[in-house]
Design an enzyme around this catalytic site. Sequence first.
Site, PDB file in Angstrom:
ATOM      1  N   GLU A  41     -11.178  -2.091  10.606  1.00  0.00           N
ATOM      2  CA  GLU A  41     -10.730  -3.440  10.248  1.00  0.00           C
ATOM      3  C   GLU A  41      -9.598  -3.965  11.129  1.00  0.00           C
ATOM      4  OE1 GLU A  41      -8.410  -4.027   6.595  1.00  0.00           O
ATOM      5  OE2 GLU A  41      -8.916  -1.982   6.041  1.00  0.00           O
ATOM      6  N   SER A  47      -5.109  -8.233   0.189  1.00  0.00           N
ATOM      7  CA  SER A  47      -4.733  -7.651  -1.105  1.00  0.00           C
ATOM      8  C   SER A  47      -3.448  -6.862  -0.931  1.00  0.00           C
ATOM      9  CB  SER A  47      -5.829  -6.716  -1.599  1.00  0.00           C
ATOM     10  OG  SER A  47      -7.085  -7.301  -1.476  1.00  0.00           O
ATOM     11  N   SER A  67      -0.768  -5.069   6.084  1.00  0.00           N
ATOM     12  CA  SER A  67      -0.607  -4.179   7.238  1.00  0.00           C
ATOM     13  C   SER A  67       0.206  -4.899   8.294  1.00  0.00           C
ATOM     14  CB  SER A  67      -1.974  -3.805   7.834  1.00  0.00           C
ATOM     15  OG  SER A  67      -2.553  -2.745   7.120  1.00  0.00           O
ATOM     16  N   ARG A  76      -0.308   0.583  14.056  1.00  0.00           N
ATOM     17  CA  ARG A  76       0.026   0.116  12.718  1.00  0.00           C
ATOM     18  C   ARG A  76       1.435   0.615  12.427  1.00  0.00           C
ATOM     19  NH1 ARG A  76      -0.250   1.537   7.166  1.00  0.00           N
ATOM     20  NH2 ARG A  76      -0.963  -0.167   5.841  1.00  0.00           N
TER      21      ARG A  76
END
Lengths: 458, 458
Positions: free
Chosen positions: A223, A277, A280, A292
């Site tokens: 993703e 939701s 990141s 990340r």
Amino acid sequence: MENAKSSDPNGTGSQYTNGILNGFHPAQQSNGITTAHSPSRGSFSEGGNTHSGGGHSGIENIHHLHHPVVQNNGSPAKRCRLRRRMDSGKKNRPPFPWFGMDIGGTLVKLVYFEPKDITAEEEQEEVESLKSIRHYLTSNVAYGSTGIRDVHLELCNLTICGRTGNLHFIRFPTQDMLGFIHMGRDKNFSSLHTTLCATGGGAYKFEEDFRMIANLELQKLDELDCLIHGLLYLDSVSFNGHPECYFFENASDPENCEKRPCCLEDPFPMLLVNIGSGVSILSVYSKDDYKRVTGTSLGGGTFLGLCCLLTGCETFEEALEMAAKGDSSNVDKLVKDIYGGDYERFGLQGSAVASSFGHMMSKEKRDSISKEDLARATLVTITNNIGSLARMCAVNENITRVVFVGNFLRINTVSTKLLAYAMDFWSKGQLKALFLEHEGYFGAVGAFLELLKMTDDL
Amino acid sequence: MENAKSSDPNGTGSQYTNGILNGFHPAQQSNGITTAHSPSRGSFSEGGNTHSGGGHSGIENIHHLHHPVVQNNGSPAKRCRLRRRMDSGKKNRPPFPWFGMDIGGTLVKLVYFEPKDITAEEEQEEVESLKSIRHYLTSNVAYGSTGIRDVHLELCNLTICGRTGNLHFIRFPTQDMLGFIHMGRDKNFSSLHTTLCATGGGAYKFEEDFRMIANLELQKLDELDCLIHGLLYLDSVSFNGHPECYFFENASDPENCEKRPCCLEDPFPMLLVNIGSGVSILSVYSKDDYKRVTGTSLGGGTFLGLCCLLTGCETFEEALEMAAKGDSSNVDKLVKDIYGGDYERFGLQGSAVASSFGHMMSKEKRDSISKEDLARATLVTITNNIGSLARMCAVNENITRVVFVGNFLRINTVSTKLLAYAMDFWSKGQLKALFLEHEGYFGAVGAFLELLKMTDDL
């Protein structure tokens, strides 16, 4: 540590590092499809339990066999691939339909490319199921009770892989995913031999359901890769001639704060804050070089979940509407509530929040607030927490460009302005908050791009 | 930026950098006072509106004038100071009573030194109001309806500034502050000519009330200075022979996780995370060299405020009791709820929270959870957010020792264990979470120490 370095296993992907995937050609027609008729069949989100029986949809795929017979020059798999390339009219591109899907924790985001340059011959040869999908998606703006096409985001007359058409942006709740998969079965989607490129957690969670129920194999994609690729691509093609990106001028001055379009030229390094939701935060150094940095579970899902609990609302739209009317200072304890004024030594203004929901331990205060105040406080709490985290990451990573994306920001000017303010004010103008018009769709666009890229590898 | 460098305006304060303020002498008696009798008058927290009339408390201050007449050797102010030194029996120390006060956003923390080495002569000379205060505070464990003495925290036979006695730890809600000030007026506290050292936001907010209502001048002190000084002092004198500090062994293994005492030897640098109504995070390099790295408004006040709203509870104790029985995974969306398992690429376990309160946007889920689940989710959300922020600060500041303090941690093993786990797990054992027994009292102790220090400057 939560950090991880990533690099694209598919190589440099120079396809769109120049900003345009096979060129962006403004074309003649650009009428956004608006005729809405609801077919009695085929809505893919009629609630979470659309498990209608399969194999009787009336859609046939025999037209598929009418294509010019290709030379038998290899294995059955290769023959199949070659035949599929024909479906979109040329070699080196996948067969229609072209989809990209991002199955998130709350919403499924779907992008669909509608070819507008179909010749009469093509139209005749188009299999019925393909035509049905095209007509269904492009002639409706709502699908079932919960699917929605964001018409205002449609990209018109985009030329991709030599085909010109419109890119549509559709979303529906992830809780309706099984209904969607059952529709895929009923429509015999597997007969189209298309590759279904999917990203987001649901690509993993629902993989088996796609396979067992609809006989569909997902091409699962990471993703965060998809997010970055989709974002850079959409920025590069521009939003129907307008910039994809915007910022707020006079971010620290609420009276004169105004939205302004801008270019995301030379975008690296950027801190990318994806608020779905959960959240990141990525440091992006180039298209395929990112990490990340961190994340937080206090995201859009927290806002909506808490708002539903605290106010009895049912939808994101309702929650935001209430928040727009509320006053969070009735709910939060501010610095001035504790200090009587500013906490000067550490530069904390009296109006800064010292303790979110801090007033709510007092029954008297609880009895004096409105649901709107609670919705506003929830929104401000979640937004400020993300802003504070993002600012810290930006400082630590030595990055001044902070790009906020994700569906939490949809129709949510309270949060975008608050984030812009927070970046500007707390950094004394050093950090700049940027936003993008296609907020939550970049992952789906990234998945869509993978579909096109994969064909190059055939 | 929220950061600011600070250095002690009072110099090196070497007084207790060696770990002991004028020496720590274990003494003969150490019976924790337990006799509890509630006087009909004089409770300082009978609710938020204790505005009883003044001047009729029956406490006189005429004994004050019975002190040996000091030589008239200077200005009236100097004479006054000299006379005050006499009250605690020696030069270079302030007159009794010795208090330190920290007026926070939710709680007032009060430390009181009870001299246990009072001679018969001293006792005779002790003014009535002073005796009354001493008896009232030490012979009760509850004051009014909301004041509480934390008897288990009492430090016995402490020798400070040449006097030996017990240090008492008392707290009451900040909303009862005006009641306390009115009691100060009624008891004619101003006649004692003591300096009232106060820190926390309330030292500023209530300064005028102290002056106007009770004729008391506060010595206002910065809360972060006091926090650090108090912490280092209490750690240095130890907790009645036991270490002040503890950590959790096997923090990443809930089954075998156990509290262990430890020494805070060579404590610098430390990351100090103070969780009160809100949260401040400091990098502490030495007693007087620290900076406020960041803070968050999501602190203890947020936990309690949200819990009151979501569960109808009224107190911190009630909220924690419920949280202990709940299951947050009914409320939060976990990584496995979205991915079906782990998100391996970025090391996110399936059991990690992806979206706090993320399930609560679904009516079905809302209908299936308990208040206990909501309390637990609130606690876990707030705790994890603080843990995540602290971990990030520790990494950025290159500090491995993370000390958590503040009243949010009182009787809150769910949070202490969660923080210990978060530090250990996410840093792969590089970071160590430390906790201190006197959780929320360090600011008050720091203010108390200032009182003793100020006298040196006379």
